[in-house]
Design a protein around this motif. Sequence first.
Motif, short mmCIF file in Angstrom:
data_model
loop_
_atom_site.label_atom_id
_atom_site.label_comp_id
_atom_site.label_asym_id
_atom_site.label_seq_id
_atom_site.Cartn_x
_atom_site.Cartn_y
_atom_site.Cartn_z
N GLY A 2 -17.58 -6.10 0.89
CA GLY A 2 -17.01 -6.39 2.43
C GLY A 2 -15.47 -6.87 2.57
N LEU A 3 -15.01 -6.80 3.72
CA LEU A 3 -13.53 -7.19 3.81
C LEU A 3 -13.40 -8.59 3.62
CD1 LEU A 3 -13.15 -5.52 7.45
CD2 LEU A 3 -12.34 -4.57 5.18
N THR A 4 -14.16 -9.40 3.97
CA THR A 4 -14.10 -10.94 3.61
C THR A 4 -14.10 -10.93 2.31
OG1 THR A 4 -15.36 -11.76 5.76
CG2 THR A 4 -15.20 -13.23 3.94
N LEU A 5 -14.89 -10.54 1.48
CA LEU A 5 -14.97 -10.95 0.13
C LEU A 5 -13.73 -10.02 -0.54
CD1 LEU A 5 -16.54 -11.91 -2.36
CD2 LEU A 5 -17.75 -9.71 -2.50
N THR A 6 -13.28 -9.03 -0.12
CA THR A 6 -12.14 -8.39 -0.73
C THR A 6 -10.80 -9.37 -0.31
OG1 THR A 6 -13.07 -6.24 -0.55
CG2 THR A 6 -10.47 -6.48 -0.59
N ALA A 7 -10.83 -10.08 0.64
CA ALA A 7 -9.73 -10.79 1.22
C ALA A 7 -9.75 -11.88 0.23
CB ALA A 7 -9.86 -11.09 2.76
N ILE A 8 -10.80 -12.70 0.14
CA ILE A 8 -10.92 -13.80 -1.05
C ILE A 8 -10.54 -13.30 -2.30
CG2 ILE A 8 -12.55 -15.31 -2.22
CD1 ILE A 8 -14.38 -15.21 0.41
N LEU A 9 -10.99 -12.26 -2.90
CA LEU A 9 -10.61 -11.82 -4.24
C LEU A 9 -8.99 -11.52 -4.21
CD1 LEU A 9 -11.17 -10.38 -7.17
CD2 LEU A 9 -11.56 -8.26 -5.81
N LEU A 10 -8.59 -10.68 -3.30
CA LEU A 10 -7.15 -10.56 -3.31
C LEU A 10 -6.38 -11.92 -3.08
CD1 LEU A 10 -7.00 -7.36 -1.24
CD2 LEU A 10 -7.01 -7.60 -3.82
N GLY A 11 -6.64 -12.87 -2.40
CA GLY A 11 -6.21 -14.13 -2.19
C GLY A 11 -6.25 -14.98 -3.66
N ILE A 12 -7.24 -14.77 -4.19
CA ILE A 12 -7.23 -15.54 -5.55
C ILE A 12 -6.22 -14.54 -6.52
CG2 ILE A 12 -8.68 -15.77 -7.74
CD1 ILE A 12 -11.11 -16.22 -5.68
N VAL A 13 -6.23 -13.48 -6.65
CA VAL A 13 -5.20 -12.60 -7.56
C VAL A 13 -3.68 -13.12 -7.27
CG1 VAL A 13 -4.46 -10.42 -8.40
CG2 VAL A 13 -6.79 -10.96 -7.84
N GLU A 14 -3.70 -12.94 -5.77
CA GLU A 14 -2.14 -13.41 -5.65
C GLU A 14 -1.90 -14.82 -5.85
OE1 GLU A 14 1.54 -14.11 -3.90
OE2 GLU A 14 0.35 -11.84 -4.09
N GLY A 15 -2.51 -15.79 -5.52
CA GLY A 15 -2.35 -17.06 -6.11
C GLY A 15 -2.38 -17.11 -7.52
N LEU A 16 -3.07 -16.66 -8.18
CA LEU A 16 -2.67 -16.75 -9.78
C LEU A 16 -1.62 -16.23 -10.34
CD1 LEU A 16 -6.55 -15.90 -10.73
CD2 LEU A 16 -5.48 -18.09 -11.16
N THR A 17 -1.34 -15.12 -9.72
CA THR A 17 -0.20 -14.11 -10.44
C THR A 17 1.17 -14.31 -9.81
OG1 THR A 17 -0.85 -11.99 -9.28
CG2 THR A 17 -1.79 -12.65 -11.38
N GLU A 18 1.43 -14.76 -8.51
CA GLU A 18 2.63 -14.68 -7.91
C GLU A 18 3.71 -15.42 -8.81
OE1 GLU A 18 5.48 -13.62 -5.70
OE2 GLU A 18 3.65 -13.06 -5.02
N PHE A 19 3.51 -16.46 -9.35
CA PHE A 19 4.56 -17.31 -10.14
C PHE A 19 4.56 -17.21 -11.30
CE2 PHE A 19 3.74 -19.15 -5.83
CZ PHE A 19 5.30 -19.06 -5.16
N ILE A 20 3.78 -16.45 -12.16
CA ILE A 20 3.74 -16.40 -13.60
C ILE A 20 4.20 -14.88 -13.80
CG2 ILE A 20 1.98 -18.09 -13.76
CD1 ILE A 20 0.12 -15.73 -14.25
N PRO A 21 5.05 -14.76 -14.95
CA PRO A 21 5.42 -13.42 -15.08
C PRO A 21 4.51 -12.16 -15.47
CG PRO A 21 5.92 -14.62 -17.07
CD PRO A 21 5.18 -15.72 -15.99
N VAL A 22 3.62 -12.08 -14.70
CA VAL A 22 2.64 -10.93 -14.82
C VAL A 22 2.50 -9.73 -13.94
CG1 VAL A 22 1.39 -12.37 -16.65
CG2 VAL A 22 0.64 -12.30 -14.19
#
Length: 269
Positions: A2-22
């Motif tokens: 679903g859209l909500t679950l996808t939004a949560i998943l992508l938010g987690i991915v973004e928060g985890l990876t934005e500031f580390i060099p990956v």
Amino acid sequence: MGLTLTAILLGIVEGLTEFIPVSSTGHLILASELFGYDAAEWETFNVVIQLGAILAVVVQYWPTFWDEGMKLLRLEAEGIRFLRNILLGFLPSAALGFALRGYIYDMLESPTVVAWALIAGGIGILAIEKAVEPGPERKVADLPVRQALGVGFAQCLALVPGVSRSGATIMGALALGVGRKTAAEFSFFLAIPTMLGATVLSLADKGDQLAGGAGVGWTEVAIGFAVSFVVALIVIRAFVAYVSRHGFAPFAWYRIALGGAALAWLALR
């Protein structure tokens, strides 16, 4: 999914990876391939929710921004140098990104580009870690023009999805003799104008993707924004402490393994 679950998943991915060099963008592109949602439909969403991670930087380093801002208003030398260095680090990639945005949008649709960029970036991190002795720690305002501008040109490499904006700026800073903690903090600060600019440009070019209706809309953006903010705030605090003691090699090996796995999966699917 679903859209909500996808939004949560992508938010987690973004928060985890934005500031580390990956490479947060690379992870978001590969996630679209892995979970089967329409990457084009979520393209603008992926850019806008980066503002949640940017807000985490502002919150974490608010005393620094306040102090340097007050010095700038009083026209003190340190405040002026702080702004100068942020602009020098931001403008090269801003100019190049604006000029090449059509090509960049095309690359955002290529998981193969991401996979190769992850591998190349990982090798680059290992090479810099082995060859370069980190310099002394100092305030971002105390970086000389040569180092600040050099980091700005290094950030241009991150226009290729999968390279990693934080990876390019941090490794560029280390190669120029900046200390690990200073390099990480300068990368965080540069994320603010860089991601704001990318968001404004993306909304101007493709903001109609968030018009609402049955697809991805502002409700999903709000969810992704909030999730990425919370996760990024935790990651920022842990990341600086970790790299100050251990360096960046573990992130390099992770990139190489992920890129290799992605290439194998893309070839077999």
